[in-house]
Design an enzyme around this catalytic site. Structure first.
Site, PDB file in Angstrom:
ATOM      1  N   LYS A  68       0.551  -1.182  -0.103  1.00  0.00           N
ATOM      2  CA  LYS A  68      -0.058  -0.167   0.066  1.00  0.00           C
ATOM      3  C   LYS A  68       1.140   1.199   0.030  1.00  0.00           C
ATOM      4  O   LYS A  68       0.769   2.557  -0.729  1.00  0.00           O
ATOM      5  CB  LYS A  68      -0.546  -0.220   1.371  1.00  0.00           C
ATOM      6  CG  LYS A  68      -2.022  -1.123   1.175  1.00  0.00           C
ATOM      7  CD  LYS A  68      -3.008  -1.147   2.503  1.00  0.00           C
ATOM      8  CE  LYS A  68      -2.721  -1.398   3.662  1.00  0.00           C
ATOM      9  NZ  LYS A  68      -1.596  -3.119   3.668  1.00  0.00           N
ATOM     10  N   THR A  69       1.497   1.259   0.993  1.00  0.00           N
ATOM     11  CA  THR A  69       2.711   2.591   1.091  1.00  0.00           C
ATOM     12  C   THR A  69       3.700   3.069  -0.056  1.00  0.00           C
ATOM     13  O   THR A  69       3.035   3.732  -0.755  1.00  0.00           O
ATOM     14  CB  THR A  69       3.700   2.351   2.099  1.00  0.00           C
ATOM     15  OG1 THR A  69       2.487   2.082   3.193  1.00  0.00           O
ATOM     16  CG2 THR A  69       4.152   3.311   2.201  1.00  0.00           C
ATOM     17  N   ASP A 113      -1.555   6.653   6.711  1.00  0.00           N
ATOM     18  CA  ASP A 113      -1.899   5.050   7.062  1.00  0.00           C
ATOM     19  C   ASP A 113      -3.014   4.671   8.342  1.00  0.00           C
ATOM     20  O   ASP A 113      -3.006   5.660   8.476  1.00  0.00           O
ATOM     21  CB  ASP A 113      -0.246   4.528   7.600  1.00  0.00           C
ATOM     22  CG  ASP A 113      -0.001   2.583   7.305  1.00  0.00           C
ATOM     23  OD1 ASP A 113      -1.090   2.674   5.911  1.00  0.00           O
ATOM     24  OD2 ASP A 113       0.730   2.410   6.840  1.00  0.00           O
ATOM     25  N   THR A 162      -6.225  -1.791   6.678  1.00  0.00           N
ATOM     26  CA  THR A 162      -5.907  -3.325   6.991  1.00  0.00           C
ATOM     27  C   THR A 162      -7.477  -3.786   6.698  1.00  0.00           C
ATOM     28  O   THR A 162      -7.420  -4.767   7.178  1.00  0.00           O
ATOM     29  CB  THR A 162      -5.466  -4.091   7.979  1.00  0.00           C
ATOM     30  OG1 THR A 162      -5.149  -3.105   9.131  1.00  0.00           O
ATOM     31  CG2 THR A 162      -3.429  -3.612   7.915  1.00  0.00           C
ATOM     32  N   ARG A 221       6.910  -7.762   1.409  1.00  0.00           N
ATOM     33  CA  ARG A 221       7.642  -7.302   2.938  1.00  0.00           C
ATOM     34  C   ARG A 221       8.524  -8.477   3.463  1.00  0.00           C
ATOM     35  O   ARG A 221       9.716  -8.211   4.020  1.00  0.00           O
ATOM     36  CB  ARG A 221       7.316  -6.671   3.893  1.00  0.00           C
ATOM     37  CG  ARG A 221       7.596  -6.249   4.873  1.00  0.00           C
ATOM     38  CD  ARG A 221       6.521  -5.537   5.799  1.00  0.00           C
ATOM     39  NE  ARG A 221       5.804  -4.397   5.675  1.00  0.00           N
ATOM     40  CZ  ARG A 221       5.915  -2.971   5.457  1.00  0.00           C
ATOM     41  NH1 ARG A 221       7.114  -3.096   6.577  1.00  0.00           N
ATOM     42  NH2 ARG A 221       5.573  -2.124   5.294  1.00  0.00           N
TER      43      ARG A 221
HETATM   44  P1  ADP Z   1       2.306  -1.734   2.995  1.00  0.00           P
HETATM   45  O1  ADP Z   1       2.444  -0.264   3.370  1.00  0.00           O
HETATM   46  O2  ADP Z   1       0.883  -2.628   2.788  1.00  0.00           O
HETATM   47  O3  ADP Z   1       2.441  -2.778   4.733  1.00  0.00           O
HETATM   48  P2  ADP Z   1       4.627  -1.880   1.604  1.00  0.00           P
HETATM   49  O4  ADP Z   1       4.315  -0.499   0.383  1.00  0.00           O
HETATM   50  O5  ADP Z   1       5.712  -1.157   2.607  1.00  0.00           O
HETATM   51  O6  ADP Z   1       3.398  -2.132   1.917  1.00  0.00           O
HETATM   52  O7  ADP Z   1       5.613  -2.788   0.743  1.00  0.00           O
HETATM   53  C1  ADP Z   1       5.884  -3.807   1.869  1.00  0.00           C
HETATM   54  C2  ADP Z   1       7.488  -4.112   0.722  1.00  0.00           C
HETATM   55  O8  ADP Z   1       6.911  -4.448  -0.584  1.00  0.00           O
HETATM   56  C3  ADP Z   1       8.296  -2.819   0.081  1.00  0.00           C
HETATM   57  O9  ADP Z   1       8.973  -2.887   0.533  1.00  0.00           O
HETATM   58  C4  ADP Z   1       9.299  -3.208  -1.166  1.00  0.00           C
HETATM   59  O10 ADP Z   1       9.936  -4.047  -1.779  1.00  0.00           O
HETATM   60  C5  ADP Z   1       7.563  -3.945  -1.396  1.00  0.00           C
HETATM   61  N1  ADP Z   1       6.807  -4.662  -2.108  1.00  0.00           N
HETATM   62  C6  ADP Z   1       5.362  -3.617  -1.786  1.00  0.00           C
HETATM   63  N2  ADP Z   1       5.346  -3.826  -3.094  1.00  0.00           N
HETATM   64  C7  ADP Z   1       5.686  -3.772  -4.408  1.00  0.00           C
HETATM   65  C8  ADP Z   1       5.218  -3.561  -6.274  1.00  0.00           C
HETATM   66  N3  ADP Z   1       4.059  -3.021  -6.509  1.00  0.00           N
HETATM   67  N4  ADP Z   1       6.403  -4.022  -6.502  1.00  0.00           N
HETATM   68  C9  ADP Z   1       7.424  -4.293  -5.835  1.00  0.00           C
HETATM   69  N5  ADP Z   1       7.776  -4.337  -5.013  1.00  0.00           N
HETATM   70  C10 ADP Z   1       6.537  -4.048  -3.662  1.00  0.00           C
END
Ligand code: ADP
Length: 348
Positions: A68-69, A113, A162, A221
Site C-alpha cells: 500500500k505504501t 496510513d 488493513t 515485505r
Molecule cells: P504496506 O504499506 O502494505 O504495509 P509496503 O508498501 O511497505 O506494504 O511494501 C512492503 C515491501 O514490499 C516494499 O518495501 C517493497 O520492497 C515491496 N513491494 C510492495 N509493493 C511492491 C510492488 N508493487 N513491486 C515491487 N515490490 C513491492
C-alpha cells in the site's frame, strides 16, 4: 520472537523501515503486481496529468506488507508530486490534520496510513477537504464563535487500511478509486525475491528463489526479510550463495514451514484444536488464550490462514479446517460434530 523478527508483516523499527524504503520501486513500470491494477492506475494518472489536475483520491486496503505504501509513493512519483505521509493514530486532534492540509501544495499527495483509526472528530474535517478542498472550523466559543472557511489547494488523498470494514461509509464513498490488495502469487513473489537479491548483490540458484517465494506468506515485505535471513545464513554456513539447501536450512531454523506459517500461526491453529476442539471460537477468547492482541490476530495472522483454507470464519466464530489438521500432522476429528459447543464470542 519469530513473528517480530521475521513474519510480522508490519514494520520492525527504523532499520527495517530503511531497508524497506530502499527496496521500494519508484515507477509503475518497476512495480510487480496485477496488470489490471497497474493499467487502472496508469490511466488515472495519465488522464489527471493531461487535465493538469491532481489524481482522484485513492483507497488501498489489504493486509500489511502487500504494497500500500509503495503504491502511494509510486503514484506521487508518477504524478511528479510531493508526498506527505502520516497515519490515523498520529492525527489525534483536528488541528493536527488541519495543519497538514493547509500546508499542502497544489497536486501534493497526502498519504494517511491506518486511516480507519482516525477519530470521528478528525474525520469530519476530511470530508469537505476531500470534496471541495476546504476546511471549515469554528474559532472561539459562545457569542464570539465564528466559522472560518479555509480554502485548500487541490490535492490527492491516498488512504491505506488493513480493515476496510472499519471505514465509515461517508469516508469510503469519497474515494474515486478503491483497490483491495491480495496476497501475492508465488510467481510475483519470486520476481520480488530475485529483484531484492539482485539489489543486495547476492548470488543465487533459481530454485532457491522459488523456495523463498513459496514460504513468504504471500507478502513481499516478508519475502524481503527472508532474503536477508537467508543471506546471513548462507554467508556464515556456506559460501554466501543462496542455494536450495541453504535457504531451506535457514527457513527451518527460523521456524517457517513449507506453507510459510510461523510459530504464532501454528500456535493459533493449535489452541483452536486443543482447547476449543477445532472451534468455532470467538477471536477474543482465542486471543486471550494465546496471550496475543486481537488486532494482531485479525490483521496479520488470520488473513493468510483464511486465504490458504486452514481456517474458516463463520458467524459462530473461527474454526480450523481439515486441511489444518493435515498440515499440522494431526488426526482429523472423528465426526463433523454438529453439536460442537460455541466457545467465546461471535466474530466481529
Ligand atoms: P504496506 O504499506 O502494505 O504495509 P509496503 O508498501 O511497505 O506494504 O511494501 C512492503 C515491501 O514490499 C516494499 O518495501 C517493497 O520492497 C515491496 N513491494 C510492495 N509493493 C511492491 C510492488 N508493487 N513491486 C515491487 N515490490 C513491492
Amino acid at each position: 520472537m519469530a513473528r517480530e523478527t521475521i513474519i510480522a508483516a508490519g514494520s520492525n523499527g527504523p532499520e527495517d523501515e530503511q531497508f524497506n524504503t530502499a527496496l521500494r520501486p519508484h515507477s509503475l513500470d518497476e512495480c510487480i503486481g496485477s496488470p489490471e491494477l497497474m493499467e487502472k492506475l496508469r490511466i488515472a494518472i495519465t488522464a489527471a496529468r493531461q487535465r493538469s489536475e491532481p489524481m482522484e483520491h485513492v483507497m488501498l486496503h489489504g493486509p500489511p506488507g502487500l504494497g500500500k505504501t509503495t503504491l502511494a509513493y509510486v503514484i506521487a512519483h508518477e504524478m511528479g508530486a510531493t508526498i506527505k505521509v502520516t497515519s490515523g493514530p498520529a492525527l489525534t486532534r483536528p488541528s493536527d490534520l488541519i495543519g497538514i492540509l493547509t500546508n499542502l501544495d497544489t497536486g501534493d499527495v497526502l498519504f494517511i496510513d491506518e486511516i480507519h483509526r482516525l477519530t470521528p472528530a478528525v474525520e469530519e474535517y476530511i470530508y469537505p477537504a476531500m470534496e471541495d478542498f476546504k476546511v471549515d472550523f469554528v474559532v472561539d466559543s459562545g457569542m464570539h464563535s465564528r466559522t472560518i472557511n479555509l480554502p485548500l489547494k487541490p490535492f490527492t488523498l491516498i488512504g491505506a487500511t488493513t480493515r476496510a470494514g472499519m471505514l465509515s461509509p461517508p469516508l469510503r464513498t469519497r474515494f474515486g478509486i478503491a483497490h483491495h490488495l491480495e496476497f501475492w502469487s508465488d510467481e510475483d513473489l519470486a520476481r520480488r525475491v530475485r529483484m531484492t537479491a539482485d539489489m543486495l548483490k547476492i548470488a543465487y540458484d533459481d530454485d532457491a528463489i522459488l523456495t523463498i517465494a513459496r514460504r513468504a506468506r504471500g507478502t513481499p515485505r516478508i519475502a524481503n526479510r527472508l532474503v536477508r535471513r537467508c543471506r546471513d545464513f548462507a554467508q556464515v554456513k556456506g559460501d554466501g550463495r543462496l542455494t536450495p539447501k541453504a535457504v531451506n536450512a535457514a527457513l527451518n531454523l527460523e521456524g517457517i514451514d513449507l506453507l510459510g506459517l510461523d510459530d504464532l500461526d501454528r500456535k493459533f491453529l493449535g489452541i483452536i484444536i486443543d482447547i476449543y476442539r477445532g472451534g468455532p471460537v470467538g477471536i477474543e477468547a482465542a486471543a486471550a488464550t494465546l496471550g496475543e492482541e486481537v488486532d494482531t490476530l485479525v490483521d496479520v495472522v488470520e488473513p493468510f490462514l483464511l486465504q490458504r483454507g486452514l481456517l474458516a470464519r463463520t458467524r459462530r466464530g473461527r474454526s480450523v479446517t481439515l486441511k489444518a489438521y493435515d498440515h499440522l500432522g494431526l488426526p482429523a476429528p472423528a465426526d463433523d460434530r454438529p453439536d460442537a459447543p460455541l466457545f467465546g464470542d461471535p466474530p466481529a
